[in-house]
Design a protein around this motif. Structure first.
Motif, mmCIF file in Angstrom:
data_model
loop_
_atom_site.group_PDB
_atom_site.id
_atom_site.type_symbol
_atom_site.label_atom_id
_atom_site.label_comp_id
_atom_site.label_asym_id
_atom_site.label_seq_id
_atom_site.Cartn_x
_atom_site.Cartn_y
_atom_site.Cartn_z
ATOM 1 N N ALA A 28 0.832 -1.208 0.000
ATOM 2 C CA ALA A 28 0.000 0.000 0.000
ATOM 3 C C ALA A 28 0.866 1.257 0.000
ATOM 4 N N GLU A 29 2.064 1.158 0.558
ATOM 5 C CA GLU A 29 2.963 2.311 0.599
ATOM 6 C C GLU A 29 3.283 2.817 -0.811
ATOM 7 N N ILE A 30 3.400 1.926 -1.754
ATOM 8 C CA ILE A 30 3.644 2.312 -3.145
ATOM 9 C C ILE A 30 2.464 3.144 -3.649
ATOM 10 N N GLN A 42 -6.641 13.497 3.303
ATOM 11 C CA GLN A 42 -7.563 12.512 2.733
ATOM 12 C C GLN A 42 -7.095 11.086 3.004
ATOM 13 N N LEU A 43 -5.803 10.853 2.872
ATOM 14 C CA LEU A 43 -5.274 9.512 3.128
ATOM 15 C C LEU A 43 -5.455 9.103 4.585
ATOM 16 N N ARG A 44 -5.294 10.048 5.491
ATOM 17 C CA ARG A 44 -5.516 9.744 6.913
ATOM 18 C C ARG A 44 -6.999 9.487 7.184
ATOM 19 N N GLU A 45 -7.872 10.177 6.477
ATOM 20 C CA GLU A 45 -9.311 9.932 6.605
ATOM 21 C C GLU A 45 -9.658 8.534 6.099
ATOM 22 N N LEU A 100 -1.960 1.637 8.414
ATOM 23 C CA LEU A 100 -2.036 2.469 7.216
ATOM 24 C C LEU A 100 -1.819 3.934 7.580
ATOM 25 N N ASP A 101 -2.459 4.408 8.640
ATOM 26 C CA ASP A 101 -2.308 5.791 9.071
ATOM 27 C C ASP A 101 -0.857 6.118 9.400
ATOM 28 N N ALA A 102 -0.194 5.234 10.114
ATOM 29 C CA ALA A 102 1.213 5.458 10.475
ATOM 30 C C ALA A 102 2.085 5.515 9.219
ATOM 31 N N MET A 103 1.816 4.625 8.277
ATOM 32 C CA MET A 103 2.583 4.617 7.032
ATOM 33 C C MET A 103 2.340 5.887 6.239
#
Length: 106
Positions: free
Chosen positions: A57-59, A74-77, A94-97
């Protein structure tokens, strides 16, 4: 299409399997009408997070930021939303990444 999706030139991976997979995925799947690249990326982020594949997902997060399809807020949401559907631990990862990737881009 692969370069458009990721926002940078991708090198071919080793072997015929990679070539066949990349050709099909980007020439046929990501190029289909009906969904934007951003739409497909959102779906992929959900699927990868649900499977615990935060490294993959990091990519997608990096590409979304680079292509300005999504911003950090938006990504944090998305991560918070996914906590309630794929599990708190996966959404939190996911949030941490997202935080790490966004910080590295600054």
């Amino acid at each position: 299409m692969m370069e458009q999706v990721y926002g940078f030139t991708m090198q071919d991976g080793p072997g015929a399997h990679f070539a066949a997979t990349a050709d099909h995925l980007f020439a046929d799947i990501w190029s289909r009408p009906g969904l934007s690249i951003r739409d497909r990326r959102l779906l992929l982020l959900g699927a990868l997070t649900a499977q615990g594949q935060i490294d993959v997902a990091e990519i997608q997060v990096g590409a979304a930021l680079h292509n300005e399809e999504l911003d950090e807020t938006q990504l944090r949401e998305i991560a918070l939303f996914l906590c309630h559907y794929v599990g708190w631990a996966q959404g939190t990862k996911l949030d941490a990444m997202v935080g790490r990737v966004a910080a590295n881009r600054k």
